[in-house]
Motif scaffolding. Structure first.
Motif, PDB file in Angstrom:
ATOM      1  N   MET A 141       0.834  -1.207   0.000  1.00  0.00           N
ATOM      2  CA  MET A 141       0.000   0.000   0.000  1.00  0.00           C
ATOM      3  C   MET A 141       0.866   1.254   0.000  1.00  0.00           C
ATOM      4  SD  MET A 141      -3.336  -0.733   2.374  1.00  0.00           S
ATOM      5  CE  MET A 141      -2.587  -1.581   3.750  1.00  0.00           C
ATOM      6  N   ALA A 142       1.942   1.232   0.790  1.00  0.00           N
ATOM      7  CA  ALA A 142       2.837   2.395   0.844  1.00  0.00           C
ATOM      8  C   ALA A 142       3.524   2.611  -0.502  1.00  0.00           C
ATOM      9  CB  ALA A 142       3.868   2.201   1.942  1.00  0.00           C
ATOM     10  N   VAL A 143       3.940   1.524  -1.142  1.00  0.00           N
ATOM     11  CA  VAL A 143       4.595   1.635  -2.453  1.00  0.00           C
ATOM     12  C   VAL A 143       3.617   2.176  -3.490  1.00  0.00           C
ATOM     13  CG1 VAL A 143       5.552   0.248  -4.339  1.00  0.00           C
ATOM     14  CG2 VAL A 143       6.367  -0.094  -2.016  1.00  0.00           C
ATOM     15  N   LEU A 144       2.364   1.720  -3.455  1.00  0.00           N
ATOM     16  CA  LEU A 144       1.369   2.234  -4.404  1.00  0.00           C
ATOM     17  C   LEU A 144       1.169   3.736  -4.224  1.00  0.00           C
ATOM     18  CD1 LEU A 144      -1.344  -0.558  -4.344  1.00  0.00           C
ATOM     19  CD2 LEU A 144       0.024   0.146  -6.306  1.00  0.00           C
ATOM     20  N   GLY A 145       1.084   4.185  -2.992  1.00  0.00           N
ATOM     21  CA  GLY A 145       0.936   5.621  -2.736  1.00  0.00           C
ATOM     22  C   GLY A 145       2.135   6.404  -3.231  1.00  0.00           C
ATOM     23  N   ALA A 146       3.340   5.878  -3.006  1.00  0.00           N
ATOM     24  CA  ALA A 146       4.557   6.568  -3.460  1.00  0.00           C
ATOM     25  C   ALA A 146       4.626   6.623  -4.985  1.00  0.00           C
ATOM     26  CB  ALA A 146       5.789   5.867  -2.892  1.00  0.00           C
ATOM     27  N   LEU A 154      -6.239  -3.310   1.530  1.00  0.00           N
ATOM     28  CA  LEU A 154      -6.779  -3.178   2.891  1.00  0.00           C
ATOM     29  C   LEU A 154      -7.859  -4.225   3.131  1.00  0.00           C
ATOM     30  CD1 LEU A 154      -6.964  -1.664   5.593  1.00  0.00           C
ATOM     31  CD2 LEU A 154      -8.597  -0.125   4.492  1.00  0.00           C
ATOM     32  N   GLY A 155      -8.746  -4.386   2.167  1.00  0.00           N
ATOM     33  CA  GLY A 155      -9.787  -5.420   2.280  1.00  0.00           C
ATOM     34  C   GLY A 155      -9.199  -6.815   2.330  1.00  0.00           C
ATOM     35  N   LEU A 156      -8.168  -7.052   1.499  1.00  0.00           N
ATOM     36  CA  LEU A 156      -7.512  -8.358   1.504  1.00  0.00           C
ATOM     37  C   LEU A 156      -6.836  -8.633   2.842  1.00  0.00           C
ATOM     38  CD1 LEU A 156      -6.641 -10.896  -0.087  1.00  0.00           C
ATOM     39  CD2 LEU A 156      -4.623  -9.592  -0.823  1.00  0.00           C
ATOM     40  N   SER A 157      -6.200  -7.631   3.387  1.00  0.00           N
ATOM     41  CA  SER A 157      -5.543  -7.823   4.679  1.00  0.00           C
ATOM     42  C   SER A 157      -6.577  -8.074   5.779  1.00  0.00           C
ATOM     43  CB  SER A 157      -4.651  -6.638   5.025  1.00  0.00           C
ATOM     44  OG  SER A 157      -5.412  -5.464   5.117  1.00  0.00           O
ATOM     45  N   LEU A 158      -7.712  -7.407   5.714  1.00  0.00           N
ATOM     46  CA  LEU A 158      -8.788  -7.641   6.677  1.00  0.00           C
ATOM     47  C   LEU A 158      -9.340  -9.061   6.525  1.00  0.00           C
ATOM     48  CD1 LEU A 158     -10.556  -6.360   8.877  1.00  0.00           C
ATOM     49  CD2 LEU A 158     -12.114  -5.653   7.072  1.00  0.00           C
ATOM     50  N   PHE A 159      -9.497  -9.491   5.268  1.00  0.00           N
ATOM     51  CA  PHE A 159      -9.965 -10.853   5.019  1.00  0.00           C
ATOM     52  C   PHE A 159      -8.967 -11.878   5.538  1.00  0.00           C
ATOM     53  CE2 PHE A 159      -9.812 -14.566   2.181  1.00  0.00           C
ATOM     54  CZ  PHE A 159     -11.056 -15.118   2.462  1.00  0.00           C
ATOM     55  N   LEU A 160      -7.681 -11.656   5.267  1.00  0.00           N
ATOM     56  CA  LEU A 160      -6.667 -12.605   5.729  1.00  0.00           C
ATOM     57  C   LEU A 160      -6.574 -12.635   7.250  1.00  0.00           C
ATOM     58  CD1 LEU A 160      -3.764 -12.107   3.140  1.00  0.00           C
ATOM     59  CD2 LEU A 160      -5.367 -14.012   3.321  1.00  0.00           C
ATOM     60  N   ALA A 161      -6.737 -11.481   7.889  1.00  0.00           N
ATOM     61  CA  ALA A 161      -6.674 -11.449   9.353  1.00  0.00           C
ATOM     62  C   ALA A 161      -7.827 -12.242   9.961  1.00  0.00           C
ATOM     63  CB  ALA A 161      -6.702 -10.011   9.846  1.00  0.00           C
TER      64      ALA A 161
END
Length: 197
Positions: free
Chosen positions: A15-20, A79-86
């Motif tokens: 996510m940080a790389v995409l923003g950069a 973010l959704g994927l990370s929430l799903f994985l968590a």
């Protein structure tokens, strides 16, 4: 494997790389537009200058918009994927708030950066260039002389020659052979006069 992705926080870094990447490409696009404006100031042909500016502006605006939406949507998807994985992996500590902060900060920061680097205000320069081009074209059109009216004596001579030619053609049996009456000949003369004006 999925546990390692979550423990190493790979999705957070993505996510940080995409923003950069989005921010860097928008900055490069803004600088490109400024360089093109500077380069086009020396162009003397107003039509070429206006067309180049307008095409370039549209292309660069599309690129800037893509660099806002693509990283923003991908960041939200991560973010959704990370929430799903968590929830799927049933992590004891849950999903850290850093994911939420970064997942919302990337789209917001990219939108703010897009507004800060916006070059649509430079439309005034493009419109001034277009106005100069239109004014130059109007001046060019006004310089074209109006067609002169034909001398009536010369016009009658031309009408007579064309009428004689039609009469000779009618005598040979062509599709004008029915136009031998005086009234039809006068109508033909009027049509020729009107056409010559």
């Amino acid at each position: 494997m999925l546990e390692n992705i979550m423990h190493l926080q790979v999705l957070l870094y993505c996510m940080a790389v995409l923003g950069a990447i989005g921010a860097i490409v928008m900055l490069a696009t803004h600088l490109t537009y400024r360089r093109i404006l500077r380069k086009n100031n020396g162009v003397k042909n107003l039509k070429e200058k206006w067309l180049n500016l307008w095409k370039t502006r549209d292309r660069l605006l599309r690129r800037m918009n893509l660099m806002v939406w693509i990283p923003s949507l991908l960041s939200t998807a991560l973010l959704g994927l990370s929430l799903f994985l968590a929830t799927f992996l049933k992590l004891e500590e849950g999903l850290p708030l850093r994911y939420l902060y970064l997942g919302t900060a990337v789209p917001v920061c990219l939108l703010l950066l897009r507004q800060a680097l916006d070059f649509t205000y430079r439309e005034e320069l493009i419109m001034n260039s277009l106005a100069d081009y239109v004014e130059q074209a109007r001046t060019w059109v006004e310089e074209i002389p109006e067609p002169k009216k034909m001398d009536p004596v010369l016009q009658e001579e031309v009408v007579e020659k064309i009428t004689n030619s039609i009469r000779q053609t009618a005598a040979t049996g062509s599709h004008f052979s029915k136009m031998l009456s005086q009234e039809e000949e006068e109508i033909m003369r009027e049509i020729i006069r009107e056409f010559m004006q």
